[in-house]
Design an enzyme around this catalytic site. Structure first.
Site, short mmCIF file in Angstrom:
data_model
loop_
_atom_site.label_atom_id
_atom_site.label_comp_id
_atom_site.label_asym_id
_atom_site.label_seq_id
_atom_site.Cartn_x
_atom_site.Cartn_y
_atom_site.Cartn_z
N ASN A 9 0.87 -1.17 0.00
CA ASN A 9 0.00 0.00 0.00
C ASN A 9 0.91 1.22 0.00
O ASN A 9 1.51 1.55 1.01
CB ASN A 9 -0.89 -0.03 1.26
CG ASN A 9 -1.73 1.23 1.40
OD1 ASN A 9 -1.77 2.07 0.50
ND2 ASN A 9 -2.39 1.37 2.54
N LYS A 11 0.14 4.25 -0.27
CA LYS A 11 -0.48 5.43 0.34
C LYS A 11 -0.25 6.67 -0.56
O LYS A 11 -0.18 6.53 -1.78
CB LYS A 11 0.03 5.63 1.77
CG LYS A 11 -0.14 4.35 2.60
CD LYS A 11 0.09 4.52 4.07
CE LYS A 11 -0.10 3.19 4.78
NZ LYS A 11 0.06 3.27 6.22
N HIS A 99 -9.41 1.11 5.12
CA HIS A 99 -8.12 1.34 5.77
C HIS A 99 -8.30 2.29 6.96
O HIS A 99 -9.11 3.23 6.88
CB HIS A 99 -7.11 1.92 4.77
CG HIS A 99 -5.71 1.88 5.30
ND1 HIS A 99 -5.26 2.81 6.21
CD2 HIS A 99 -4.70 1.00 5.11
CE1 HIS A 99 -4.01 2.50 6.53
NE2 HIS A 99 -3.65 1.41 5.88
N GLU A 101 -6.64 4.68 7.99
CA GLU A 101 -6.42 6.11 7.73
C GLU A 101 -7.67 6.75 7.13
O GLU A 101 -7.96 7.93 7.38
CB GLU A 101 -5.19 6.27 6.81
CG GLU A 101 -3.90 6.03 7.61
CD GLU A 101 -2.76 5.43 6.82
OE1 GLU A 101 -2.78 5.44 5.58
OE2 GLU A 101 -1.81 4.92 7.46
N GLU A 171 -4.83 -4.78 10.78
CA GLU A 171 -3.83 -3.72 10.95
C GLU A 171 -4.11 -2.98 12.25
O GLU A 171 -4.93 -2.04 12.27
CB GLU A 171 -3.90 -2.73 9.77
CG GLU A 171 -3.67 -3.37 8.42
CD GLU A 171 -3.17 -2.36 7.39
OE1 GLU A 171 -2.11 -2.61 6.83
OE2 GLU A 171 -3.83 -1.33 7.19
N GLY A 177 2.75 2.66 10.73
CA GLY A 177 3.64 3.81 10.53
C GLY A 177 4.35 4.25 11.80
O GLY A 177 4.97 5.31 11.83
N SER A 217 3.86 -1.66 10.37
CA SER A 217 5.33 -1.67 10.58
C SER A 217 5.98 -3.02 10.26
O SER A 217 6.99 -3.38 10.85
CB SER A 217 5.67 -1.24 12.01
OG SER A 217 5.26 0.09 12.23
N GLY A 238 3.10 -1.03 4.25
CA GLY A 238 3.14 0.40 3.94
C GLY A 238 4.55 0.83 3.60
O GLY A 238 5.04 0.64 2.49
N GLY A 239 5.23 1.39 4.59
CA GLY A 239 6.56 1.97 4.39
C GLY A 239 7.53 1.06 3.63
O GLY A 239 8.21 1.51 2.70
P1 13P Z 1 3.28 0.65 7.61
O1 13P Z 1 3.82 -0.66 7.08
O2 13P Z 1 3.96 1.84 7.06
O3 13P Z 1 3.17 0.63 9.10
O4 13P Z 1 1.77 0.75 7.06
C1 13P Z 1 0.93 -0.34 7.17
C2 13P Z 1 -0.33 -0.06 6.45
O5 13P Z 1 -1.11 0.79 6.84
C3 13P Z 1 -0.58 -0.80 5.21
O6 13P Z 1 -1.87 -0.59 4.75
#
Ligand code: 13P
Length: 259
Positions: A9, A11, A99, A101, A171, A177, A217, A238-239
Site C-alpha cells: 500500500n 499510500k 483502511h 487512515e 492492521e 507507521g 510496521s 506500507g513503508g
Molecule cells: P506501515 O507498514 O507503514 O506501518 O503501514 C501499514 C499499512 O497501513 C498498510 O496498509
C-alpha cells in the site's frame, strides 16, 4: 486453497515518475524469481494516478494492481470520487476498503464500508478489507470486541460466494507507521480469532481458504516471526513497500515461511 500474499500500500507517496521507477525495480527483482503463482501473490496499490501507467509496465502474471479506495456509488455527481468501473478500466483487480487512515481522516464507518465492499464485489473487484483496533482499545482490553464488530457489521452481510473473494487485513492502528510492530503472538492471536469469526458465519472451508494479512510496521527485520504464524498469510505493507528490495525480500520470506 489459501493464497499467501504480500500487498504494497503505497499510500500518498511517489509522483508518477517515481512510481514508474519503483514498479520497474520491483519487476526486475521479481523477474529473477520463480514462484508458484497459484499459491503466492504480489499486489501493489499505488495512487490512483499511477494505475493506468503501471498496468502497462508490470508483468501481470507476477504482480496484480489494486487501488487504495473507491467511491461508494456506481457513478454520477460525486466530484472527486473514483468509481469501481474506472478502477477496472485501468487494470485494477483489487481495492483496499476500510483502511484505518480513511476510517480516521475521512470518518468512514461500517455503513459506508458495507456499501463500498458490496459495490466492489458486484463489479468484480476483489476487496482487501482492513480491520484493527486503536491503542486505547487494546489497553482497555477491547481489541477483540472492536475487531469483531468491524467484521460483523460489514463482512457478515456478504453472501458466502462473495466472501471467498475477500482478503482481510488485520492492521492494529497503533502499529501503522509507528515502527511499533505487533508481536507474532499478538498478531497470531487476533488472526486466529478473525478466522474463527469467519468460520462461525461462513463455515470452516471458507475460513480456511481466507487470506488473512497482517499490516503495521511489517518489514524484513521483523517479518519472519509474523509469517511463521499459522494464521498469518502475508502482509499489507506500507513503508517497506516503497523500497523495492525490502518489498521483494518480504515475498521471499513469506515463501520460505510457508514452504
Ligand atoms: P506501515 O507498514 O507503514 O506501518 O503501514 C501499514 C499499512 O497501513 C498498510 O496498509
Amino acid at each position: 486453497m489459501r493464497k499467501y500474499i504480500v500487498a504494497g500500500n503505497w499510500k500518498m507517496n511517489t509522483n508518477l515518475p517515481e512510481g514508474e521507477k519503483l514498479a520497474g525495480d520491483i519487476m526486475s527483482l521479481l523477474q529473477q524469481r520463480n514462484f508458484d503463482l497459484t499459491r503466492y501473490g504480489v499486489i501493489i496499490a499505488p495512487p490512483y494516478t499511477h494505475l493506468y501507467r503501471l498496468s502497462q509496465i508490470i508483468d501481470n502474471s507476477k504482480v496484480r494492481l489494486g487501488a487504495q479506495n473507491m467511491g461508494w456509488e456506481e457513478k454520477g455527481a460525486y466530484t472527486g470520487e473514483i468509481s469501481a468501473d474506472m478502477l477496472l478500466s485501468v487494470g485494477s483487480e483489487y481495492v483496499i476498503i476500510g483502511h484505518s487512515e480513511r476510517r480516521k481522516y475521512q470518518k468512514e464507518g461500517d455503513e459506508l464500508l458495507l456499501k463500498k465492499i458490496s459495490l466492489a464485489l458486484s463489479k468484480g473487484l476483489k476487496p482487501i478489507f482492513c480491520v484493527g483496533e486503536e491503542l486505547a482499545d487494546r489497553e482497555a482490553g477491547r481489541h477483540f470486541d472492536i475487531v469483531k464488530s468491524q467484521i460483523v457489521n460489514v463482512i457478515y452481510h456478504l453472501v458466502p460466494e462473495d466472501m471467498q473473494k475477500v482478503i482481510i487485513a488485520y492492521e492494529p492502528v497503533w502499529a501503522i507507521g509507528t515502527g511499533k510492530v505487533a508481536t507474532p503472538e499478538q498478531a497470531q492471536e487476533m488472526h486466529a480469532f478473525i478466522r474463527q469469526i469467519i468460520s462461525d458465519k461462513f463455515g470452516n472451508q471458507v475460513a480456511q481458504d481466507l487470506t488473512l494479512l497482517y499490516g503495521g510496521s511489517c518489514k524484513p527485520a521483523n517479518a519472519q516471526g509474523l509469517f511463521e504464524q499459522k494464521d498469518i498469510d502475508g502482509g499489507l505493507i506500507g513503508g517497506a513497500s516503497l523500497k523495492a528490495q525490502d518489498f521483494v525480500t518480504l515475498l521471499d520470506m513469506l515463501i520460505e515461511a510457508k514452504k
